[in-house]
Design a protein around this motif. Structure first.
Motif, short mmCIF file in Angstrom:
data_model
loop_
_atom_site.label_atom_id
_atom_site.label_comp_id
_atom_site.label_asym_id
_atom_site.label_seq_id
_atom_site.Cartn_x
_atom_site.Cartn_y
_atom_site.Cartn_z
N SER A 11 0.80 -1.22 0.00
CA SER A 11 0.00 0.00 0.00
C SER A 11 0.84 1.27 0.00
CB SER A 11 -0.95 0.01 1.20
OG SER A 11 -0.22 -0.11 2.41
N ARG A 14 1.15 1.80 -3.67
CA ARG A 14 -0.14 2.12 -4.29
C ARG A 14 -0.68 3.47 -3.85
NH1 ARG A 14 -3.81 4.28 -5.63
NH2 ARG A 14 -5.74 3.58 -6.56
N TYR A 16 -2.21 4.03 -0.44
CA TYR A 16 -3.43 3.62 0.24
C TYR A 16 -3.61 4.47 1.47
CZ TYR A 16 -6.92 0.47 2.24
OH TYR A 16 -8.06 -0.07 2.76
N LEU A 17 -4.78 5.03 1.62
CA LEU A 17 -5.06 5.91 2.74
C LEU A 17 -5.61 5.09 3.89
CD1 LEU A 17 -6.78 8.69 0.61
CD2 LEU A 17 -4.41 8.62 1.38
N THR A 20 -8.67 6.21 5.97
CA THR A 20 -10.01 6.12 5.38
C THR A 20 -10.31 4.74 4.81
OG1 THR A 20 -9.28 6.85 3.19
CG2 THR A 20 -9.98 8.57 4.76
N GLY A 21 -9.28 3.90 4.70
CA GLY A 21 -9.48 2.57 4.13
C GLY A 21 -9.73 2.58 2.64
N THR A 22 -9.23 3.61 1.95
CA THR A 22 -9.42 3.71 0.51
C THR A 22 -8.09 4.00 -0.18
OG1 THR A 22 -9.85 6.09 0.64
CG2 THR A 22 -11.77 4.63 0.77
N ALA A 23 -8.07 3.73 -1.46
CA ALA A 23 -6.88 4.03 -2.25
C ALA A 23 -6.91 5.51 -2.63
CB ALA A 23 -6.86 3.18 -3.51
N GLY A 24 -5.76 6.16 -2.53
CA GLY A 24 -5.64 7.55 -2.94
C GLY A 24 -5.50 7.62 -4.46
#
Length: 133
Positions: A11, A14, A16-17, A20-24
């Motif tokens: 991550s 990639r 990965y935030l 927030t549990g989301t991909a930036g």
């Protein structure tokens, strides 16, 4: 044809935030920023982001050939998820990374190995301050 760099990692590659549990956005990930930096300096280069949140070094070992197909250079960044999961013995992690190094050598792909990023309280406070400006 441009010089091909593959950023293969977890991550951190990639972008990965975790909060927030989301991909930036991919354009904000370090591989995209590296490509822009090199292109700004006149280099004909493409940096492919092969970052996969939540994966460990065993994934790198199993998918190295496919992820780095056509690469002139690989920047490898695994270990954060291995370190968080205490059931993965250090020796196993090192063996898997060693296998990836061997694969890169056999394929003739130069490799840059990134370490696990260190995050300090000071770093977090600085980020928090910048994001509140």
């Amino acid at each position: 044809m441009s010089y091909q760099i593959v950023a293969f990692g977890d991550s951190n590659t990639r972008y990965y935030l975790g909060d927030t549990g989301t991909a930036g956005p991919l354009e904000d990930a370090w591989p995209a920023r590296l490509e822009a930096l090199l292109r700004d300096r006149g280099r004909d280069v493409a940096v492919k982001n092969e970052g996969h949140p939540g994966i460990q070094a065993d994934f790198a070992m199993e998918h190295f050939d496919a992820a780095t197909k056509g690469a002139d250079l690989c920047v490898l960044g695994f270990g954060t998820n291995d370190a968080k999961k205490l059931e993965v013995p250090l020796g196993e992690f090192l063996s898997e990374v060693s296998d990836v190094l061997d694969q890169a050598g056999e394929a003739g792909i130069p490799l840059i190995l990134l370490g696990i990023p260190s995050v300090s309280y000071t770093h977090l406070r600085a980020h928090e301050t910048r994001s509140n400006l």
